[in-house]
Structure formats: C-alpha cells, structure tokens
Design a protein around this motif. Sequence first.
Motif, mmCIF file in Angstrom:
data_model
loop_
_atom_site.group_PDB
_atom_site.id
_atom_site.type_symbol
_atom_site.label_atom_id
_atom_site.label_comp_id
_atom_site.label_asym_id
_atom_site.label_seq_id
_atom_site.Cartn_x
_atom_site.Cartn_y
_atom_site.Cartn_z
ATOM 1 N N ASP A 87 0.819 -1.211 0.000
ATOM 2 C CA ASP A 87 0.000 0.000 0.000
ATOM 3 C C ASP A 87 0.856 1.265 0.000
ATOM 4 O OD1 ASP A 87 -2.486 -1.363 0.108
ATOM 5 O OD2 ASP A 87 -2.323 -1.571 2.285
ATOM 6 N N LEU A 88 2.124 1.129 0.345
ATOM 7 C CA LEU A 88 3.008 2.291 0.402
ATOM 8 C C LEU A 88 3.432 2.778 -0.982
ATOM 9 C CD1 LEU A 88 5.311 1.284 3.392
ATOM 10 C CD2 LEU A 88 3.768 3.253 3.328
ATOM 11 N N GLU A 89 3.068 2.046 -2.019
ATOM 12 C CA GLU A 89 3.458 2.466 -3.369
ATOM 13 C C GLU A 89 2.945 3.882 -3.657
ATOM 14 O OE1 GLU A 89 3.026 1.099 -8.056
ATOM 15 O OE2 GLU A 89 2.230 -0.174 -6.466
ATOM 16 N N GLY A 90 3.838 4.764 -3.964
ATOM 17 C CA GLY A 90 3.496 6.140 -4.283
ATOM 18 C C GLY A 90 3.387 7.070 -3.088
ATOM 19 N N VAL A 91 3.334 6.515 -1.879
ATOM 20 C CA VAL A 91 3.113 7.342 -0.691
ATOM 21 C C VAL A 91 4.313 8.237 -0.398
ATOM 22 C CG1 VAL A 91 2.799 7.300 1.818
ATOM 23 C CG2 VAL A 91 1.426 5.806 0.358
ATOM 24 N N PHE A 92 5.504 7.649 -0.366
ATOM 25 C CA PHE A 92 6.680 8.449 -0.033
ATOM 26 C C PHE A 92 6.997 9.465 -1.124
ATOM 27 C CE2 PHE A 92 7.620 4.525 2.537
ATOM 28 C CZ PHE A 92 7.329 5.119 3.756
ATOM 29 N N GLU A 93 6.747 9.096 -2.366
ATOM 30 C CA GLU A 93 6.954 10.052 -3.461
ATOM 31 C C GLU A 93 6.029 11.257 -3.280
ATOM 32 O OE1 GLU A 93 8.263 6.038 -4.859
ATOM 33 O OE2 GLU A 93 6.520 6.835 -3.771
ATOM 34 N N PHE A 94 4.775 10.983 -2.938
ATOM 35 C CA PHE A 94 3.820 12.070 -2.711
ATOM 36 C C PHE A 94 4.252 12.938 -1.530
ATOM 37 C CE2 PHE A 94 0.183 13.636 -0.274
ATOM 38 C CZ PHE A 94 -0.429 14.455 -1.215
ATOM 39 N N MET A 95 4.668 12.304 -0.449
ATOM 40 C CA MET A 95 5.057 13.073 0.730
ATOM 41 C C MET A 95 6.312 13.896 0.459
ATOM 42 S SD MET A 95 3.943 10.952 4.136
ATOM 43 C CE MET A 95 4.961 9.503 3.974
ATOM 44 N N GLU A 96 7.249 13.340 -0.311
ATOM 45 C CA GLU A 96 8.448 14.101 -0.660
ATOM 46 C C GLU A 96 8.095 15.320 -1.511
ATOM 47 O OE1 GLU A 96 10.874 11.178 -2.499
ATOM 48 O OE2 GLU A 96 11.600 10.332 -0.593
ATOM 49 N N GLU A 97 7.167 15.144 -2.443
ATOM 50 C CA GLU A 97 6.744 16.256 -3.301
ATOM 51 C C GLU A 97 6.070 17.363 -2.492
ATOM 52 O OE1 GLU A 97 4.135 14.472 -6.108
ATOM 53 O OE2 GLU A 97 5.725 13.359 -7.144
ATOM 54 N N ASN A 98 5.445 16.992 -1.383
ATOM 55 C CA ASN A 98 4.668 17.951 -0.599
ATOM 56 C C ASN A 98 5.239 18.184 0.800
ATOM 57 O OD1 ASN A 98 1.994 18.513 -2.228
ATOM 58 N ND2 ASN A 98 2.446 16.324 -2.466
ATOM 59 N N VAL A 99 6.492 17.834 0.984
ATOM 60 C CA VAL A 99 7.068 17.881 2.334
ATOM 61 C C VAL A 99 7.054 19.292 2.913
ATOM 62 C CG1 VAL A 99 9.484 18.208 1.638
ATOM 63 C CG2 VAL A 99 8.940 16.948 3.755
ATOM 64 N N SER A 100 7.151 20.307 2.081
ATOM 65 C CA SER A 100 7.134 21.669 2.607
ATOM 66 C C SER A 100 5.740 22.064 3.102
ATOM 67 C CB SER A 100 7.600 22.658 1.534
ATOM 68 O OG SER A 100 6.704 22.668 0.433
ATOM 69 N N ARG A 101 4.707 21.438 2.568
ATOM 70 C CA ARG A 101 3.333 21.724 2.996
ATOM 71 C C ARG A 101 2.934 20.903 4.220
ATOM 72 N NH1 ARG A 101 0.525 24.570 -0.806
ATOM 73 N NH2 ARG A 101 1.244 24.473 -2.971
ATOM 74 N N LEU A 102 3.406 19.671 4.306
ATOM 75 C CA LEU A 102 2.959 18.767 5.370
ATOM 76 C C LEU A 102 3.412 19.264 6.737
ATOM 77 C CD1 LEU A 102 3.682 15.274 3.769
ATOM 78 C CD2 LEU A 102 1.493 16.508 3.855
ATOM 79 N N VAL A 103 2.507 19.186 7.710
ATOM 80 C CA VAL A 103 2.859 19.570 9.071
ATOM 81 C C VAL A 103 3.156 18.351 9.943
ATOM 82 C CG1 VAL A 103 1.540 21.703 8.905
ATOM 83 C CG2 VAL A 103 0.467 19.667 9.897
ATOM 84 N N ALA A 104 2.802 17.153 9.448
ATOM 85 C CA ALA A 104 3.064 15.926 10.204
ATOM 86 C C ALA A 104 2.859 14.727 9.297
ATOM 87 C CB ALA A 104 2.136 15.811 11.415
ATOM 88 N N VAL A 105 3.375 13.591 9.750
ATOM 89 C CA VAL A 105 3.090 12.300 9.131
ATOM 90 C C VAL A 105 2.010 11.639 9.980
ATOM 91 C CG1 VAL A 105 4.008 10.006 8.604
ATOM 92 C CG2 VAL A 105 5.388 12.045 8.128
ATOM 93 N N GLY A 106 0.872 11.349 9.350
ATOM 94 C CA GLY A 106 -0.207 10.764 10.101
ATOM 95 C C GLY A 106 -1.496 10.659 9.268
ATOM 96 N N GLU A 107 -2.309 9.786 9.488
ATOM 97 C CA GLU A 107 -2.400 9.000 10.707
ATOM 98 C C GLU A 107 -1.709 7.660 10.477
ATOM 99 O OE1 GLU A 107 -5.926 7.177 13.624
ATOM 100 O OE2 GLU A 107 -6.435 8.456 11.947
#
Length: 287
Positions: free
Chosen positions: A86-106
């Motif tokens: 299920d993690l396919e694509g998740v880290f790529e998305f989070m890396e692309e938006n890391v400046s916007r994200l305030v946390a990893v969750g849930e």
Amino acid sequence: MIDIHAHIYPPTIPIESINPLLQRARTAGLTSLLSVSETLVDARHIVRLSIQHPNFLFPCAGLHPAQPIRDPDGATIGYRSVLESDLEGVFEFMEENVSRLVAVGEVGLDFTLAILNSSHNPSHLRTHDNIKTEQRKVFARQVKFAIHNQLPLNVHSRSAGHHAITLLEELDARNVVLHAFDGQLKYVRKGLALGYYFSIPTSVARIPQQQALVKEVPLECMMLESDTPCLGPEKGVSNVPSNLCHAAQEIARIKNVDLETVINTTTENAYRLFPKIRPHLPAMGVI
C-alpha cells in the motif's frame, strides 16, 4: 483551540459539507485544524483542501494501519490491515509535498480483533502474528520518513499502545502525539517519559478510560482532537470539529482548572509539536 486530529476529506466528509463544517469550526473558536489521512487518495484531497483553506486547515499524510474498503461511490464498507504494498506512491507524494505537510499521520498500529480477523485481509496474512509484523513494517518505514524529514508523528495505537510506543522508542522518534490512546496507564507513563504528547478526543465526557487518561497526563503534555467524524460527545452521532470545546471543558473539570488555561496550554503544546502551524507576525519596521 486547535484540533490536531480530524478526517476532513471526501468521501469521509461529503465535499459539499466541508466548507460549512470549517466555517462552523471557526465560529466555535478553532484557530487551526490538522487533517490526517487514511490512504494516499485521502492525502491528495487533504493537500488540495489545505491550499483552499490556507492557515486554517493543515495537511498531514500517511497510511492508517486499518485500510478502508470502499465501494464505487466511496462509502466505506469494511476494513483490512495495511500492507507494505500500500506504500506504493506514498513516499513520493510526501516528498513532493514535504514543505506543505505539518506531520506524518495517521500512522501506527491497530491490533483490534476486527482488523486482525478481517475477511478482507489477503490469504498470506491470515495469522495474527503475520498481520502484526506487516503493520510494524509499514509503521516503521513511515516513522523513519518522518524522522528523516523532521516531521512530527500523529499516531494511532488502538489495542496496540505498548507495541506502538516500543517501536517509536526503538527508532528514536521524539516528536510524537498519541491520539485517543487506549492503552494501560503504565504505558501512558512510558510515553510521557519519552516526551510524547497525548491528544484528548471530544468523547472524553462519556468514556471513563479517556477520563483516566486526562487524570494521568499533565496538561503540559496534552492536546485536543475531534477525530471527526468519529469519537463525538454523543455516541453514534457523526462528530464535527466545532465540538472540540467539549474536550476542553471536560479536561478543565477533571483537572480543576479554568477553561482558558486548558485552551491556552493545549494550543501552545500544538504549536510546539507542529511548528509550521504557528502564526507568524509580520516583521515590525524600525522606527
């Protein structure tokens, strides 16, 4: 007040209901709201909504340990345990938006029998031990991403409090809030010793276990959450962020402090763990 844990995205909240829901939250005194995801699709919705509601709705992204099974209309019809695939694509998305994200969750662990015994779990994960191992792998990878990117963790640990805290400690995670924690008080004390925060949901007035949690956790280690649309002040009634005052009022009653102290302290705690949500005053000119 700051709601540090809510599920604000379609189809969990109908798209036409989101703007009125957020307006009611503002009217009720909320200054910020963190929306957490269950799936990658949810996370994409949340980031888009955060752009539409800047400086109020803040995005978190991650895979929930209990993955929803949704019908073609988007309605949740069941749950299964999360898979590493299920993690396919998740880290790529989070890396692309890391400046916007305030946390990893849930993110986290869910060892409830409903998830461990779900008929939706794949055949190679039919034993409880295998399911728990798979969940730990997914959780650990997301914890490592959060640490590497200096993002705090918004953690789910239903029927797995001890196991979640142990894994977090092993990976040296330090910036953590444990949402709606249902573990034994000895594990609450372990979490506190590690410097973790605990968020108190709006259901606290009707759940004795959550009231015991409030008694145990110092106000300086506490935050507020609605977990919209779940864990509302009325059982079986869909919850909304504007109910957050119910959690603050119950904490004030249990701690025997005034409501303003609860709101101010939990707000400052949220700013401390999630620094990206702190309002920045404009620079003053030199006189």
